[in-house]
Design a protein around this motif. Sequence first.
Motif, mmCIF file in Angstrom:
data_model
loop_
_atom_site.group_PDB
_atom_site.id
_atom_site.type_symbol
_atom_site.label_atom_id
_atom_site.label_comp_id
_atom_site.label_asym_id
_atom_site.label_seq_id
_atom_site.Cartn_x
_atom_site.Cartn_y
_atom_site.Cartn_z
ATOM 1 N N UNK A 113 31.624 -37.479 -27.570
ATOM 2 C CA UNK A 113 31.944 -37.171 -26.172
ATOM 3 C C UNK A 113 30.713 -36.882 -25.321
ATOM 4 N N UNK A 114 29.675 -36.286 -25.911
ATOM 5 C CA UNK A 114 28.495 -35.919 -25.128
ATOM 6 C C UNK A 114 27.273 -35.857 -26.039
ATOM 7 N N UNK A 128 31.175 -24.764 -24.042
ATOM 8 C CA UNK A 128 31.421 -25.617 -22.874
ATOM 9 C C UNK A 128 32.174 -26.896 -23.224
ATOM 10 N N UNK A 129 32.257 -27.228 -24.523
ATOM 11 C CA UNK A 129 32.855 -28.504 -24.945
ATOM 12 C C UNK A 129 33.819 -28.310 -26.112
ATOM 13 N N UNK A 130 34.658 -27.318 -26.025
ATOM 14 C CA UNK A 130 35.584 -27.016 -27.122
ATOM 15 C C UNK A 130 36.484 -28.209 -27.445
ATOM 16 N N UNK A 157 41.770 -25.745 -32.851
ATOM 17 C CA UNK A 157 40.987 -26.824 -32.224
ATOM 18 C C UNK A 157 39.546 -26.777 -32.757
ATOM 19 N N UNK A 158 39.150 -27.815 -33.418
ATOM 20 C CA UNK A 158 37.821 -27.881 -34.031
ATOM 21 C C UNK A 158 36.847 -28.645 -33.137
ATOM 22 N N UNK A 159 35.659 -28.115 -33.005
ATOM 23 C CA UNK A 159 34.565 -28.808 -32.319
ATOM 24 C C UNK A 159 33.621 -29.338 -33.386
ATOM 25 N N UNK A 160 33.330 -30.611 -33.321
ATOM 26 C CA UNK A 160 32.469 -31.227 -34.346
ATOM 27 C C UNK A 160 31.069 -31.460 -33.792
ATOM 28 N N UNK A 199 21.642 -21.870 -27.956
ATOM 29 C CA UNK A 199 21.944 -22.990 -27.065
ATOM 30 C C UNK A 199 23.009 -23.913 -27.635
ATOM 31 N N UNK A 200 23.090 -24.007 -28.956
ATOM 32 C CA UNK A 200 24.152 -24.809 -29.571
ATOM 33 C C UNK A 200 25.510 -24.169 -29.347
#
Length: 209
Positions: free
Chosen positions: A50-51, A140-142, A1-4, A133-134
């Motif tokens: 998403x955020x 928190x947003x995987x 699962x990649x977070x961009x 912080x990143x």
Amino acid sequence: MTTRLYIARHGQSEWNLHNKMQGVQDIDLTPTGLKQAELLASRLKNEKIDCIYSSDLKRAYVTAQIIAKELGLEVQKIPEFREMSFGIWEGLTSEEINELYKEIYTLWKTNPVKANIEKGETLEEVQKRMVKNTLKIVEENKGKNILIVSHGTSIKALILGLLGIDLSFYPRFRLDNTSLNIVDVKEDGKTVLVLFNDTCHLRRDEKII
């Protein structure tokens, strides 16, 4: 699962226009800066963001708000995403800094990791707060698409940190106003630079270039 991670610099500010060192001073966007933000927002509307997280300084936060309005999202302020504090240099032009603080300014341009600006931050301190912080936001947003709106020095320090590139390479990277950068964070924590300093969205308006 990649977070961009979509990482964008703010639009042109009044002090960008006059070549003044901004740092943590809270400077407004110019009309050009507002237009740049609108063009970036238009580009991002199909990216399934998403955020959105932003520095709390106006030039970044207003840029983020313009994008958020286009995307139907809210902006979460992160004070740690502020620009580097340049201490006694803030409010001065590069020419004035070179004249008044030539030795340290030369060091900043050639070997910024070694530069200690009076009443300011070090580049390493900036990188630590940006990366910390990143990575917290990523945790928190995987698996999501995250937009971060910040500042030139802070973004360069962040990207170098995420990629494991030594800060000594900082002077070799350039970031323009509302440039878009993309970094993928893999499930195992490895990172991939997908896009850097891209401003193709500004070409939609010849007056901006």
